[in-house]
Scaffold this active site. Structure first.
Site, PDB file in Angstrom:
ATOM      1  N   ARG A 122       3.180   7.768   2.868  1.00 46.26           N
ATOM      2  CA  ARG A 122       1.735   8.719   2.985  1.00 46.26           C
ATOM      3  C   ARG A 122       1.629   8.601   4.664  1.00 46.26           C
ATOM      4  NH1 ARG A 122      -3.337   6.367  -0.233  1.00 46.26           N
ATOM      5  NH2 ARG A 122      -3.184   4.928   1.360  1.00 46.26           N
ATOM      6  N   LYS A 229      -5.005  10.063   5.614  1.00 46.25           N
ATOM      7  CA  LYS A 229      -5.742   8.776   6.145  1.00 46.25           C
ATOM      8  C   LYS A 229      -6.265   8.636   7.342  1.00 46.25           C
ATOM      9  CE  LYS A 229      -6.059   4.827   3.763  1.00 46.25           C
ATOM     10  NZ  LYS A 229      -7.639   4.633   2.915  1.00 46.25           N
ATOM     11  N   GLU A 265     -13.731  12.351  -4.287  1.00 51.60           N
ATOM     12  CA  GLU A 265     -13.766  10.662  -4.690  1.00 51.60           C
ATOM     13  C   GLU A 265     -14.942   9.717  -4.218  1.00 51.60           C
ATOM     14  OE1 GLU A 265     -10.399  11.417  -1.723  1.00 51.60           O
ATOM     15  OE2 GLU A 265     -11.413   9.452  -1.180  1.00 51.60           O
TER      16      GLU A 265
END
Ligand code: COI
Length: 387
Positions: A122, A229, A265
């Site tokens: 990621r 992220k 989310e």
């Protein structure tokens, strides 16, 4: 305080695991390396919340060479302020990503990290989007090994939390021009942590969390960077989160920016709900592809034997009577039951048994933490052992 701890606990200063960092660690900070991997004696392991509970740790820094792009060796130094230029690209233009990884002490005293290969993947994907230097899995896992080894005594006793590991990938070259940093820095720091949501209820069960739907602010745009992220994805949630906390909510639930009708989310965790016996979770796209989310889907489908649909999760469906349970998952949040979701036009509430969980969330929590604590078989090889 640091010296006091050395005196009290008798830890030795800087062992073979300690060297100086390359980014200029300030000398007033020191870390203490124990020759033993045992948890720091005398530390109040039962009082851990989620936060930087100690700075008496070591950090690890690697930098990519400006010219060749090659990465330096991992350097270990005391956790300390880093000297960076005001014109660093990360500060000015937000060229910065982070990861959240946890290391656990198992009941048989092994130190294990949960699926760090996925964090590596990621971070590399985010790095490509943010024009940061690439690296390979060997380098990332090697740096993580070094970090856990240097901080082994900060991995809590089995069952009392985890060592939260925070890798940062940043462009720190000083420049004014609007262009990527020539150099990329990977810095890993961390702290022992406990529960993210302070939701331990009376009698040992958890108190389900309360969420407020964000109606004024969106978290991520279609085709934007919501799936990375990126450090910059979190600060815009602060004011929304603060306002919600002041009203007694634990966190904020975001809906899709385009139509405001589908769940995206929770600010720092992924959403799941159970409707008519089927588990639903928002599909990837604008949301962060959580590693706990990935693991939850696999465990629920393959071991619990329930259908899990990754798709559009309409907020109207979540509010309907057929939704029997909801929970959120994340590295920090683990599996947290949701008891209330409020919006200006109404409230949805669930009540669960004395554990605080609905049946699916409880099964998932036990299955996941059983693997992480080493009390259940790790049949998928998700635990990466630091020897
Ligand atoms: C995590 O769950 O590890 C996260 O990164 C979320 C958060 C604590 C910012």
């Amino acid at each position: 305080m640091l010296l006091g701890r050395v005196g009290r606990l008798g830890l030795s200063v800087a062992s073979r695991r300690c060297a100086s960092g390359s980014v200029g660690a300030a000398s007033s900070f020191r870390f203490f390396s124990s020759s033993s991997r045992d948890p720091v004696p005398g530390y109040d392991w039962d009082a851990l919340g989620f936060g930087l509970n100690t700075k008496d740790t070591a950090m690890v820094i690697l930098t990519s060479d400006e010219e060749t792009g090659e990465w330096s060796e991992a350097k270990v130094s005391p956790y300390a302020p880093m000297m960076i230029e005001p014109s660093a690209v990360a500060l000015n233009y937000g060229q910065a990503l982070f990861e959240g990884v946890k290391a656990y002490r198992t009941a048989d005293d092994r130190l294990v990290v949960f699926r760090p290969q996925e964090n590596c993947r990621r971070m590399r994907e985010g790095g490509a989007r943010y024009a940061l230097a690439d690296f390979d899995e060997e380098m990332f896992l090697g740096a993580l090994d070094t970090f856990v080894d240097a901080n082994a005594h900060w991995v809590p006793p089995a069952g009392k939390g985890a060592l939260y590991i925070r890798p940062l990938l940043m462009g720190l070259t000083g420049q004014l021009g609007v262009a990527p940093s020539a150099e990329t820095t990977l810095c890993i720091y961390g702290s022992p942590v406990g529960d993210y949501f302070k939701n331990t209820g009376a009698g040992g069960g958890v108190t389900p969390i309360k969420l407020l739907i964000s109606e004024e602010h969106d978290r991520a745009a279609p085709k934007g960077v919501g799936s990375t992220k990126a450090a910059g994805n979190y600060a815009p949630c602060f004011t929304v989160q603060k306002a919600a906390r002041e009203k007694g909510y634990n966190d904020v639930l975001y809906l899709d920016a385009a139509t405001n009708t589908y769940v995206e989310e929770v600010a720092a965790s992924n959403f799941f709900c159970v409707r008519d016996g089927v588990v639903h979770t928002p599909a990837l796209g604008t949301i962060l592809g959580g590693i706990t989310r990935l693991s939850a889907i696999e465990l629920l489908r393959e071991d619990y034997g329930v259908q899990v649909v990754e798709g559009k999760v309409s907020i109207e469906d979540v509010f309907s009577d057929s939704t029997s349970e909801a929970f959120c998952v994340g590295t920090a949040a683990v599996v947290s039951p949701i008891g209330t979701i409020d919006r200006s036009s109404g409230s949805k509430q669930w009540s669960y048994d004395e554990s605080g969980y609905g049946p699916v969330g409880k099964w998932l929590f036990d299955a996941l933490t059983g693997i992480q604590k080493g009390t259940s078989e790790d049949s998928r090889g998700w635990l990466y052992e630091v020897k």
